[in-house]
Design a protein around this motif. Structure first.
Motif, PDB file in Angstrom:
ATOM      1  N   MET A 208       0.712  -1.219  -0.016  1.00  9.90           N
ATOM      2  CA  MET A 208      -0.049   0.017   0.056  1.00  9.90           C
ATOM      3  C   MET A 208       1.073   1.291  -0.005  1.00  9.90           C
ATOM      4  SD  MET A 208      -2.764  -1.374   0.055  1.00  9.90           S
ATOM      5  CE  MET A 208      -4.485  -0.768   0.896  1.00  9.90           C
ATOM      6  N   SER A 209       2.326   1.133   0.273  1.00 15.99           N
ATOM      7  CA  SER A 209       3.142   2.180   0.231  1.00 15.99           C
ATOM      8  C   SER A 209       3.701   2.535  -1.181  1.00 15.99           C
ATOM      9  CB  SER A 209       4.044   1.884   1.350  1.00 15.99           C
ATOM     10  OG  SER A 209       5.361   2.599   1.010  1.00 15.99           O
ATOM     11  N   ALA A 210       3.699   3.617  -1.603  1.00 15.67           N
ATOM     12  CA  ALA A 210       4.068   4.062  -3.100  1.00 15.67           C
ATOM     13  C   ALA A 210       5.717   3.981  -2.714  1.00 15.67           C
ATOM     14  CB  ALA A 210       3.866   5.503  -3.214  1.00 15.67           C
ATOM     15  N   GLU A 211       6.147   4.463  -1.471  1.00 19.33           N
ATOM     16  CA  GLU A 211       7.666   4.249  -1.476  1.00 19.33           C
ATOM     17  C   GLU A 211       8.273   3.237  -1.489  1.00 19.33           C
ATOM     18  OE1 GLU A 211      10.065   6.402   2.517  1.00 19.33           O
ATOM     19  OE2 GLU A 211       8.060   7.376   1.902  1.00 19.33           O
ATOM     20  N   ILE A 212       7.668   2.244  -0.703  1.00 20.00           N
ATOM     21  CA  ILE A 212       8.102   0.889  -0.809  1.00 20.00           C
ATOM     22  C   ILE A 212       7.971   0.016  -2.358  1.00 20.00           C
ATOM     23  CG2 ILE A 212       7.875  -1.503   0.134  1.00 20.00           C
ATOM     24  CD1 ILE A 212       7.018  -0.557   3.060  1.00 20.00           C
ATOM     25  N   ALA A 213       6.963   0.460  -2.931  1.00 23.12           N
ATOM     26  CA  ALA A 213       6.729  -0.068  -4.204  1.00 23.12           C
ATOM     27  C   ALA A 213       7.908   0.742  -5.105  1.00 23.12           C
ATOM     28  CB  ALA A 213       5.316   0.437  -4.742  1.00 23.12           C
ATOM     29  N   GLU A 214       8.420   1.606  -5.036  1.00 18.34           N
ATOM     30  CA  GLU A 214       9.368   2.192  -5.536  1.00 18.34           C
ATOM     31  C   GLU A 214      10.852   1.678  -5.472  1.00 18.34           C
ATOM     32  OE1 GLU A 214       9.460   4.025  -8.359  1.00 18.34           O
ATOM     33  OE2 GLU A 214      11.550   4.544  -8.510  1.00 18.34           O
ATOM     34  N   ARG A 215      10.985   1.252  -4.309  1.00 21.52           N
ATOM     35  CA  ARG A 215      12.136   0.656  -3.706  1.00 21.52           C
ATOM     36  C   ARG A 215      12.257  -0.749  -4.511  1.00 21.52           C
ATOM     37  NH1 ARG A 215      15.685   2.653  -0.301  1.00 21.52           N
ATOM     38  NH2 ARG A 215      16.108   0.405   0.698  1.00 21.52           N
ATOM     39  N   VAL A 216      11.055  -1.546  -4.349  1.00 19.99           N
ATOM     40  CA  VAL A 216      10.951  -2.822  -4.909  1.00 19.99           C
ATOM     41  C   VAL A 216      11.380  -2.752  -6.388  1.00 19.99           C
ATOM     42  CG1 VAL A 216       9.350  -4.636  -5.260  1.00 19.99           C
ATOM     43  CG2 VAL A 216       9.646  -3.715  -3.130  1.00 19.99           C
ATOM     44  N   THR A 217      10.678  -1.781  -7.074  1.00 19.36           N
ATOM     45  CA  THR A 217      10.877  -1.486  -8.612  1.00 19.36           C
ATOM     46  C   THR A 217      12.518  -1.500  -8.935  1.00 19.36           C
ATOM     47  OG1 THR A 217       8.808  -0.478  -8.625  1.00 19.36           O
ATOM     48  CG2 THR A 217      10.107  -0.189 -10.510  1.00 19.36           C
TER      49      THR A 217
END
Ligand SMILES: *Cc1c(COP(=O)(O)O)cnc(C)c1O
Length: 370
Positions: A208-217
């Protein structure tokens, strides 16, 4: 049909060929569309599947990776708070979170499990939490999406983030949302025997976190922010193949129905075993995805031998707790519930393609255990 051959055959723990036969035409079409497209990784099916699964779960982002263990590893790296290096997890869930944490270079501390949910709880987490713990893993074991809200609250008050492992509970829902959307980040697996299975390996990070999604990407492709530019350390090469994404798009719309069938099978077993020496764990309601039909009993070896003589295959998930695994070189923690349960549990056949005759056969066998 009650042929002699079927009578003699064991009711199997799983038979992947049945699902492939049933969905063959759609799978053939999916494979053909991938071959026609010329995209083999990170193509249109990959993106579409990520979006479709995110919508189904009500998650902000889903990011495909090559396996559930990879999903855990990149989720850990993306979410670990600065200055912390320990992952706290249960020791009864097959060792995947331990493997991922070790691969990420983190230490592992184990929490015992609640004897009913067989998952970690606020109480068991509180017993072992220490200042180096940055992440608490909640593994929704056997399909049971355990109530995670209290754990999240407890952890957030202490600067700790929560990772859900929903590899066994995809498609389980509570009022507050889907398994995989109540913690800070989640991992799931599309290993072929999972409730949403590919025809090979695959996994995803859910957040649900845009920040975590960015890091995973970034982390799933070498830490690249753009081609050949490494922006963050700890990157891996972990992608969900285009062809697996196409197969998973065929199967996602079938997931709810398949989970319902799993719950039905387990309900039949619960009823058949009533009053006997075997206690089949119930899977009642949408918070349970019915991944495995697990039972407990006192004399496990004898019960399993009786079931085998009656034509029923069984297995144990999981026989050796992580903190007792020789290869993990684990510290000498004592986990009373985890250890006791590991001696009592065994697993009955449960997959959506079991025939009524097979389910009947397991029920008859359960009812006749002495
Ligand atoms: C299967 C599983 C995993 C690992 O998934 P892989 O795709 O096999 O790497 C992680 N956690 C749990 C609870 C699992 O059941």
């Amino acid at each position: 049909m009650n042929s002699v051959g079927e009578q003699a055959a064991l009711v199997p723990m799983n038979d992947l060929s049945r699902g492939i036969v049933r969905e063959r035409a759609a799978l053939d079409d999916a494979a053909r569309s991938v071959l026609d497209s010329g995209y083999v990784v990170m193509g249109p099916n990959h993106k579409a599947f990520e979006d479709e699964l995110a919508v189904y779960l009500g998650a902000r982002r889903v990011l495909g990776v090559a396996s559930g263990t990879d999903a855990l590893e990149v989720a850990f790296k993306a979410a670990m708070p600065a200055g912390k290096h320990t992952v706290l997890t249960a020791a009864n869930a097959g060792g995947y979170s331990s493997t991922a944490a070790r691969r990420a270079g983190y230490s592992v501390t184990y929490a015992d499990v609640d004897p009913n949910s067989m998952c970690v709880s606020v109480e068991t987490v509180a017993e072992v939490l220490h200042p180096d713990v940055g992440l608490v893993v909640v593994t929704h074991l056997y399909g049971n999406f355990t109530d995670t809200r209290e754990i999240v609250e407890y952890c957030h008050e202490r600067g700790v983030l929560v990772v859900e492992d929903c590899a066994q509970a995809i498609g389980a829902f509570r009022e507050e949302g889907a398994a995989g959307t109540v913690g800070d980040v989640a991992a799931t697996s599309f290993y072929p025997t999972k409730n949403l299975g590919a025809l090979g390996d695959g996994g995803a990070v859910i957040t649900m976190s845009a920040e975590i999604a960015e890091r995973v990407t970034l982390l799933r492709q070498y830490g690249w922010s753009s081609k050949y530019n490494v922006a963050i350390d700890g990157g891996v090469n972990s992608r969900l193949d285009e062809i697996q994404a196409a197969f998973l798009r065929v199967r996602l719309p079938l997931l709810d129905g398949r989970n319902e069938r799993r719950r039905e099978v387990i309900a039949r077993y619960v009823k058949a075993a009533e009053g006997g020496p075997v206690n089949v764990l119930p899977a009642l309601g949408s918070h349970h995805a019915g991944h495995l039909a697990v039972a407990t009993t006192e004399d496990r070896d004898d019960v399993r031998a009786q079931l085998l003589r009656a034509g029923v295959q069984t297995d144990i998930h999981f026989p050796v707790p992580d903190h007792l695994q020789v290869g993990f070189d684990a510290a000498s923690q004592r986990l009373a519930n985890t250890e006791r349960l590991s001696q009592a549990i065994f697993t009955l056949p449960c997959f959506p393609e079991l025939t009524e005759d097979e389910v009947d056969k397991v029920c008859t066998a359960l009812a006749s255990i002495t």
